[in-house]
Scaffold this motif. Structure first.
Motif, PDB file in Angstrom:
ATOM      1  N   CYS A  22     -58.302 -14.506 134.982  1.00 30.82           N
ATOM      2  CA  CYS A  22     -59.519 -14.692 133.885  1.00 30.82           C
ATOM      3  C   CYS A  22     -60.860 -15.335 133.703  1.00 30.82           C
ATOM      4  O   CYS A  22     -60.897 -16.025 134.829  1.00 30.82           O
ATOM      5  N   ALA A  23     -61.827 -14.021 133.668  1.00 32.16           N
ATOM      6  CA  ALA A  23     -62.741 -14.001 134.502  1.00 32.16           C
ATOM      7  C   ALA A  23     -64.020 -15.197 133.325  1.00 32.16           C
ATOM      8  O   ALA A  23     -63.465 -14.266 131.525  1.00 32.16           O
ATOM      9  N   ALA A  24     -64.620 -15.820 133.297  1.00 31.16           N
ATOM     10  CA  ALA A  24     -65.434 -16.897 132.101  1.00 31.16           C
ATOM     11  C   ALA A  24     -66.697 -16.620 132.006  1.00 31.16           C
ATOM     12  O   ALA A  24     -67.319 -15.993 133.188  1.00 31.16           O
ATOM     13  N   SER A  25     -67.714 -16.016 131.841  1.00 29.47           N
ATOM     14  CA  SER A  25     -68.909 -15.960 131.294  1.00 29.47           C
ATOM     15  C   SER A  25     -69.613 -16.949 129.501  1.00 29.47           C
ATOM     16  O   SER A  25     -68.793 -16.853 129.404  1.00 29.47           O
ATOM     17  N   GLY A  26     -70.908 -16.830 130.215  1.00 28.79           N
ATOM     18  CA  GLY A  26     -71.501 -18.065 129.660  1.00 28.79           C
ATOM     19  C   GLY A  26     -71.112 -19.313 128.959  1.00 28.79           C
ATOM     20  O   GLY A  26     -71.841 -19.753 128.043  1.00 28.79           O
ATOM     21  N   ILE A  27     -70.159 -20.023 129.944  1.00 26.34           N
ATOM     22  CA  ILE A  27     -70.324 -21.129 130.698  1.00 26.34           C
ATOM     23  C   ILE A  27     -70.587 -21.975 131.784  1.00 26.34           C
ATOM     24  O   ILE A  27     -70.444 -21.047 132.103  1.00 26.34           O
ATOM     25  N   THR A  28     -70.560 -22.887 132.606  1.00 24.63           N
ATOM     26  CA  THR A  28     -71.047 -22.956 133.432  1.00 24.63           C
ATOM     27  C   THR A  28     -69.618 -23.731 133.827  1.00 24.63           C
ATOM     28  O   THR A  28     -69.038 -24.952 133.320  1.00 24.63           O
ATOM     29  N   PHE A  29     -69.099 -22.664 134.084  1.00 22.24           N
ATOM     30  CA  PHE A  29     -67.699 -22.522 134.630  1.00 22.24           C
ATOM     31  C   PHE A  29     -67.227 -23.843 135.312  1.00 22.24           C
ATOM     32  O   PHE A  29     -65.807 -24.033 135.302  1.00 22.24           O
ATOM     33  N   ILE A  30     -68.196 -24.337 135.867  1.00 24.31           N
ATOM     34  CA  ILE A  30     -67.568 -25.806 137.213  1.00 24.31           C
ATOM     35  C   ILE A  30     -66.896 -26.636 136.233  1.00 24.31           C
ATOM     36  O   ILE A  30     -66.561 -27.716 137.081  1.00 24.31           O
ATOM     37  N   TYR A  31     -67.686 -27.140 135.065  1.00 20.40           N
ATOM     38  CA  TYR A  31     -67.518 -28.309 134.238  1.00 20.40           C
ATOM     39  C   TYR A  31     -66.452 -28.647 133.157  1.00 20.40           C
ATOM     40  O   TYR A  31     -65.947 -29.002 133.619  1.00 20.40           O
ATOM     41  N   TYR A  32     -65.572 -26.987 133.025  1.00 23.30           N
ATOM     42  CA  TYR A  32     -64.948 -26.943 132.737  1.00 23.30           C
ATOM     43  C   TYR A  32     -62.825 -26.931 133.141  1.00 23.30           C
ATOM     44  O   TYR A  32     -63.005 -26.391 134.687  1.00 23.30           O
ATOM     45  N   THR A  33     -61.765 -27.459 132.655  1.00 19.08           N
ATOM     46  CA  THR A  33     -61.298 -27.760 132.889  1.00 19.08           C
ATOM     47  C   THR A  33     -60.150 -26.267 132.030  1.00 19.08           C
ATOM     48  O   THR A  33     -60.484 -26.621 130.733  1.00 19.08           O
ATOM     49  N   MET A  34     -59.517 -25.569 133.195  1.00 16.15           N
ATOM     50  CA  MET A  34     -59.135 -24.638 132.659  1.00 16.15           C
ATOM     51  C   MET A  34     -57.149 -24.341 132.816  1.00 16.15           C
ATOM     52  O   MET A  34     -56.777 -24.826 133.418  1.00 16.15           O
ATOM     53  N   THR A  35     -56.663 -23.692 131.510  1.00 17.76           N
ATOM     54  CA  THR A  35     -55.481 -24.456 130.798  1.00 17.76           C
ATOM     55  C   THR A  35     -54.888 -22.064 131.281  1.00 17.76           C
ATOM     56  O   THR A  35     -56.052 -21.861 130.294  1.00 17.76           O
ATOM     57  N   TRP A  36     -53.688 -22.697 131.541  1.00 16.24           N
ATOM     58  CA  TRP A  36     -52.755 -21.060 131.046  1.00 16.24           C
ATOM     59  C   TRP A  36     -51.607 -20.933 129.738  1.00 16.24           C
ATOM     60  O   TRP A  36     -51.486 -22.503 130.252  1.00 16.24           O
ATOM     61  N   TYR A  37     -51.965 -20.687 129.089  1.00 17.38           N
ATOM     62  CA  TYR A  37     -51.223 -21.249 127.833  1.00 17.38           C
ATOM     63  C   TYR A  37     -49.993 -20.077 127.891  1.00 17.38           C
ATOM     64  O   TYR A  37     -50.642 -19.013 128.179  1.00 17.38           O
ATOM     65  N   ARG A  38     -48.707 -19.842 127.078  1.00 14.18           N
ATOM     66  CA  ARG A  38     -48.538 -19.330 126.393  1.00 14.18           C
ATOM     67  C   ARG A  38     -47.470 -19.284 125.344  1.00 14.18           C
ATOM     68  O   ARG A  38     -47.112 -20.337 124.892  1.00 14.18           O
ATOM     69  N   GLN A  39     -47.263 -17.762 124.957  1.00 19.62           N
ATOM     70  CA  GLN A  39     -46.756 -17.376 123.379  1.00 19.62           C
ATOM     71  C   GLN A  39     -45.592 -16.556 123.563  1.00 19.62           C
ATOM     72  O   GLN A  39     -46.195 -15.775 123.329  1.00 19.62           O
ATOM     73  N   ALA A  40     -44.862 -16.898 123.133  1.00 21.76           N
ATOM     74  CA  ALA A  40     -43.470 -15.935 123.185  1.00 21.76           C
ATOM     75  C   ALA A  40     -43.598 -15.231 121.551  1.00 21.76           C
ATOM     76  O   ALA A  40     -43.159 -16.367 120.889  1.00 21.76           O
ATOM     77  N   GLY A  50     -52.130 -26.235 133.827  1.00 22.89           N
ATOM     78  CA  GLY A  50     -54.062 -26.369 134.690  1.00 22.89           C
ATOM     79  C   GLY A  50     -54.896 -26.732 135.225  1.00 22.89           C
ATOM     80  O   GLY A  50     -53.772 -26.939 136.230  1.00 22.89           O
ATOM     81  N   ILE A  51     -55.799 -26.620 135.484  1.00 28.17           N
ATOM     82  CA  ILE A  51     -56.593 -26.944 136.779  1.00 28.17           C
ATOM     83  C   ILE A  51     -58.108 -28.090 136.248  1.00 28.17           C
ATOM     84  O   ILE A  51     -58.871 -27.392 135.632  1.00 28.17           O
TER      85      ILE A  51
END
Length: 120
Positions: A22-40, A50-51
């Motif tokens: 997941c490549a992020a742009s437009g945010i200050t990435f280091i400030y964000y908690t990143m989480t993977w979700y899924r939907q079946a 999450g991390i």
């Protein structure tokens, strides 16, 4: 403009592996908690793992413990999900989420999702 772009999904046989990005742009990435979700299909969206900005894991679904690993590269504004020993029940659309709690608000962004299909 904030963008979260997932990639790496596809069709894999049971027991196989995939690595999502997941490549992020437009945010200050280091400030964000990143989480993977899924939907079946026919199910609600669920948290996978999450991390934090510092690289600590926030939470993880019991169903993926020991099989999925999250990591991030703050220099490349990218979060990864390494998925091993995949099972048919892992089939879902996987979404990347970026969240940052501020004093008076929470900023949250979603990617468009990437399909993972586990089937023989």
């Amino acid at each position: 403009q904030v963008q979260l772009v997932e990639s790496g999904g596809g069709l894999v046989q049971p027991g196989g592996s995939l690595r999502l990005s997941c490549a992020a742009s437009g945010i200050t990435f280091i400030y964000y908690t990143m989480t993977w979700y899924r939907q079946a299909p026919g199910k609600e969206r669920e948290l996978v793992v999450g991390i934090t900005s510092g690289g600590g894991m926030t939470s993880q679904a019991d169903s993926v413990k020991g099989r999925f690993t999250i990591s991030r590269d703050n220099a490349k504004n990218t979060v990864f999900l390494q998925m091993n020993s995949l099972k048919p029940e892992d089939t879902a659309v996987y979404y990347c989420n970026a969240r940052r709690r501020e004093v008076f608000t929470t900023r949250e962004y979603w990617g468009q999702g990437t399909q993972v299909t586990v089937s023989s």
